[in-house]
Design a protein around this motif. Structure first.
Motif, mmCIF file in Angstrom:
data_model
loop_
_atom_site.group_PDB
_atom_site.id
_atom_site.type_symbol
_atom_site.label_atom_id
_atom_site.label_comp_id
_atom_site.label_asym_id
_atom_site.label_seq_id
_atom_site.Cartn_x
_atom_site.Cartn_y
_atom_site.Cartn_z
ATOM 1 N N VAL A 139 5.183 15.165 26.488
ATOM 2 C CA VAL A 139 5.564 16.061 25.311
ATOM 3 C C VAL A 139 5.512 15.456 24.254
ATOM 4 O O VAL A 139 5.910 14.281 23.708
ATOM 5 C CB VAL A 139 6.554 17.184 25.774
ATOM 6 N N LYS A 140 5.040 16.230 23.129
ATOM 7 C CA LYS A 140 5.499 15.806 21.699
ATOM 8 C C LYS A 140 6.707 16.994 21.170
ATOM 9 O O LYS A 140 6.385 18.179 21.567
ATOM 10 C CB LYS A 140 4.466 16.093 20.584
ATOM 11 N N VAL A 141 7.766 16.388 20.939
ATOM 12 C CA VAL A 141 8.881 17.317 20.227
ATOM 13 C C VAL A 141 8.871 17.445 18.786
ATOM 14 O O VAL A 141 9.024 16.422 17.961
ATOM 15 C CB VAL A 141 10.016 16.957 20.651
ATOM 16 N N TYR A 142 8.509 18.668 18.213
ATOM 17 C CA TYR A 142 8.673 18.990 16.635
ATOM 18 C C TYR A 142 10.071 19.533 16.452
ATOM 19 O O TYR A 142 10.390 20.506 16.780
ATOM 20 C CB TYR A 142 7.427 19.761 16.207
ATOM 21 N N VAL A 143 10.646 18.735 15.320
ATOM 22 C CA VAL A 143 11.978 19.420 14.996
ATOM 23 C C VAL A 143 11.868 19.453 13.552
ATOM 24 O O VAL A 143 11.380 18.567 12.852
ATOM 25 C CB VAL A 143 13.108 18.626 15.470
ATOM 26 N N GLY A 144 12.350 20.684 12.806
ATOM 27 C CA GLY A 144 12.249 20.707 11.518
ATOM 28 C C GLY A 144 13.372 21.927 10.955
ATOM 29 O O GLY A 144 13.817 22.547 11.805
ATOM 30 N N VAL A 145 13.396 22.031 9.633
ATOM 31 C CA VAL A 145 14.405 22.924 9.079
ATOM 32 C C VAL A 145 13.568 23.843 8.350
ATOM 33 O O VAL A 145 12.670 23.477 7.570
ATOM 34 C CB VAL A 145 15.366 22.157 8.044
ATOM 35 N N PHE A 146 13.813 25.099 8.414
ATOM 36 C CA PHE A 146 12.962 26.065 8.033
ATOM 37 C C PHE A 146 13.993 27.071 7.212
ATOM 38 O O PHE A 146 15.102 27.288 7.377
ATOM 39 C CB PHE A 146 12.189 27.115 9.092
ATOM 40 N N VAL A 151 10.002 30.442 12.891
ATOM 41 C CA VAL A 151 9.420 29.199 12.303
ATOM 42 C C VAL A 151 7.891 29.581 11.998
ATOM 43 O O VAL A 151 6.999 29.825 12.643
ATOM 44 C CB VAL A 151 9.097 28.356 13.819
ATOM 45 N N GLN A 152 8.023 29.575 10.776
ATOM 46 C CA GLN A 152 6.849 30.079 10.025
ATOM 47 C C GLN A 152 6.810 29.096 8.508
ATOM 48 O O GLN A 152 7.665 28.729 8.017
ATOM 49 C CB GLN A 152 6.974 31.565 9.420
ATOM 50 N N GLY A 153 5.345 28.809 8.038
ATOM 51 C CA GLY A 153 5.477 28.180 6.836
ATOM 52 C C GLY A 153 5.461 26.836 6.893
ATOM 53 O O GLY A 153 5.592 26.384 8.151
ATOM 54 N N LEU A 154 5.719 26.040 6.046
ATOM 55 C CA LEU A 154 6.018 24.572 6.125
ATOM 56 C C LEU A 154 7.609 24.310 6.202
ATOM 57 O O LEU A 154 8.247 24.916 5.428
ATOM 58 C CB LEU A 154 5.355 23.784 4.840
ATOM 59 N N PRO A 155 8.068 23.410 7.059
ATOM 60 C CA PRO A 155 9.368 23.178 7.055
ATOM 61 C C PRO A 155 9.786 22.359 5.782
ATOM 62 O O PRO A 155 8.817 21.463 5.297
ATOM 63 C CB PRO A 155 9.580 22.429 8.371
ATOM 64 N N GLU A 176 20.598 27.194 2.475
ATOM 65 C CA GLU A 176 20.824 27.715 3.858
ATOM 66 C C GLU A 176 19.467 27.290 4.639
ATOM 67 O O GLU A 176 18.442 27.888 4.344
ATOM 68 C CB GLU A 176 20.984 29.167 3.996
ATOM 69 N N TRP A 177 19.438 26.488 5.807
ATOM 70 C CA TRP A 177 18.461 26.338 6.450
ATOM 71 C C TRP A 177 18.523 26.585 8.098
ATOM 72 O O TRP A 177 19.607 26.332 8.400
ATOM 73 C CB TRP A 177 17.923 24.615 6.433
ATOM 74 N N HIS A 178 17.571 26.667 8.751
ATOM 75 C CA HIS A 178 17.418 26.935 10.194
ATOM 76 C C HIS A 178 16.855 25.724 10.916
ATOM 77 O O HIS A 178 15.696 25.592 10.692
ATOM 78 C CB HIS A 178 16.602 28.303 10.462
ATOM 79 N N LEU A 179 17.561 25.158 11.736
ATOM 80 C CA LEU A 179 16.896 23.726 12.548
ATOM 81 C C LEU A 179 16.255 24.460 13.677
ATOM 82 O O LEU A 179 16.956 25.284 14.346
ATOM 83 C CB LEU A 179 18.188 23.084 12.899
#
Length: 267
Positions: A139-146, A151-155, A176-179
Motif C-alpha cells: 500500500v501507499k499511505v497518505y497522511v495530511g492535515v485538512f 478529506v477535500q481540497g488540498l492539505p 485548527e486542522w484535521h489530521l
C-alpha cells in the motif's frame, strides 16, 4: 443507536439523488432531528448534510470519469437543482472544476501548487507514528492535515509512507486542522481514479496549531467501515504535491522497497 446512524448512511447512499431533508433522515432513524444530528456527528465527525454532500460529490466524480454525461446532467443526477451550486461545491471540495477534473483524468494531472499568503510565515511542524492494521497487499499511505473533517481540497501539508512508521508534516499554518490518513493498494493507485478505494483510514481529533510549535500525535488506521466518509480529493495525486516541498518527498529507498514488494507480491 449506532444502527440508526448506519441506517441513515445506507439511505444516503441509496437515495443521494433525491432531495433528502434532515427531517426525512431523522425520521428514518426514528429520532428527533436534534438528537439525530448530535448522534450522527458523534459517530462520523460531521453533520448529516455534509455527509450527504460528500456522497453526492463522490458519485459525481465517478460519473465524470466513467460516463459521457454532461456536467449539467450529472449535477441534477446526483441531487442538485442548481448547476452553479454544484460547480461551486465540487470545485471547493475537489480542488478543480468538474470539467477540468474530467479533462485532467484523461490527459494527466499536472504538478499541484498552492498560493502563498503575503507576510512572514507562521508555521508549525506535526510529527508522530502511524500504525497500520494488517493488510495483505502493498500500500501507499497518505497522511495530511485538512481544514475540514472531510478529506477535500488540498492539505496544508502531507507525507507519504508505505508501512507503519514515522511521519512529518511541515510548514503548517496557525489554526485548527484535521489530521487524516488513508492507505490505498498500489494496484489501485496504478488504476483509474474511480477504481481507487482506501483499505484503511485514520483520523484524529481537531489539532490546534500555534506558530513555531513542534507537535507530536500518533495515528492508528482502521479498516474502512460504514461510518467513514468518501474521500473527495484524489489522494494518489498527493505524490506530486509532496515533491514540491509542500510535503516531505518520498524517500528513494521507500520507492525501491515498493518496487521489490510489487515484483514479489501476488495480488
Amino acid at each position: 443507536m449506532q444502527k440508526a446512524v448506519e441506517r441513515a448512511i445506507s439511505i444516503m447512499w441509496d437515495r443521494y439523488h433525491e432531495p433528502l431533508s434532515l427531517d426525512a433522515m431523522a425520521g428514518s432513524a426514528f429520532l428527533s432531528r436534534f438528537y439525530f444530528s448530535r448522534l450522527f456527528r458523534s459517530s462520523t465527525g460531521t453533520s448529516p448534510g455534509r455527509y450527504l454532500t460528500a456522497i453526492r460529490l463522490y458519485k459525481a466524480k465517478n460519473l465524470l470519469l466513467e460516463t459521457d454525461m454532461t456536467v449539467t446532467d450529472i449535477a441534477y443526477g446526483v441531487g442538485y437543482n442548481s448547476l452553479g451550486t454544484f460547480i461551486s461545491r465540487f470545485t471547493r471540495s475537489v480542488g478543480i472544476s468538474p470539467a477540468r477534473y474530467r479533462w485532467l483524468s484523461q490527459h494527466g494531472i499536472p504538478q499541484l501548487s498552492r498560493t502563498t499568503e503575503a507576510g512572514p510565515p507562521r508555521r508549525a511542524t506535526l510529527g508522530g507514528h502511524l500504525l497500520l492494521p494488517h493488510i495483505d497487499v502493498p500500500v501507499k499511505v497518505y497522511v495530511g492535515v485538512f481544514d475540514s473533517p472531510i478529506v477535500q481540497g488540498l492539505p496544508a501539508a502531507c507525507d507519504i509512507l508505505e508501512t507503519s512508521g514515522a511521519f512529518v508534516l511541515r510548514d503548517i499554518p496557525e489554526g485548527e486542522w484535521h489530521l487524516r490518513a488513508a492507505a490505498i493498494a498500489l494496484d489501485d493507485i496504478a488504476s483509474g481514479p474511480s477504481l481507487r478505494r482506501p483499505l484503511a483510514v485514520g483520523a484524529h481529533d481537531p489539532i490546534f496549531v500555534v506558530a513555531g510549535a513542534d507537535l507530536e500525535v500518533d495515528l492508528e488506521l482502521h479498516p474502512i467501515g460504514s461510518f467513514d466518509m468518501p474521500i473527495l480529493f484524489a489522494l494518489p495525486e498527493l505524490d506530486k504535491l509532496a515533491a514540491t516541498g509542500n510535503g516531505r518527498p518520498v524517500r528513494r529507498d521507500r520507492r525501491a522497497a515498493t518496487a521489490r514488494m510489487l515484483h514479489g507480491a501476488k495480488v
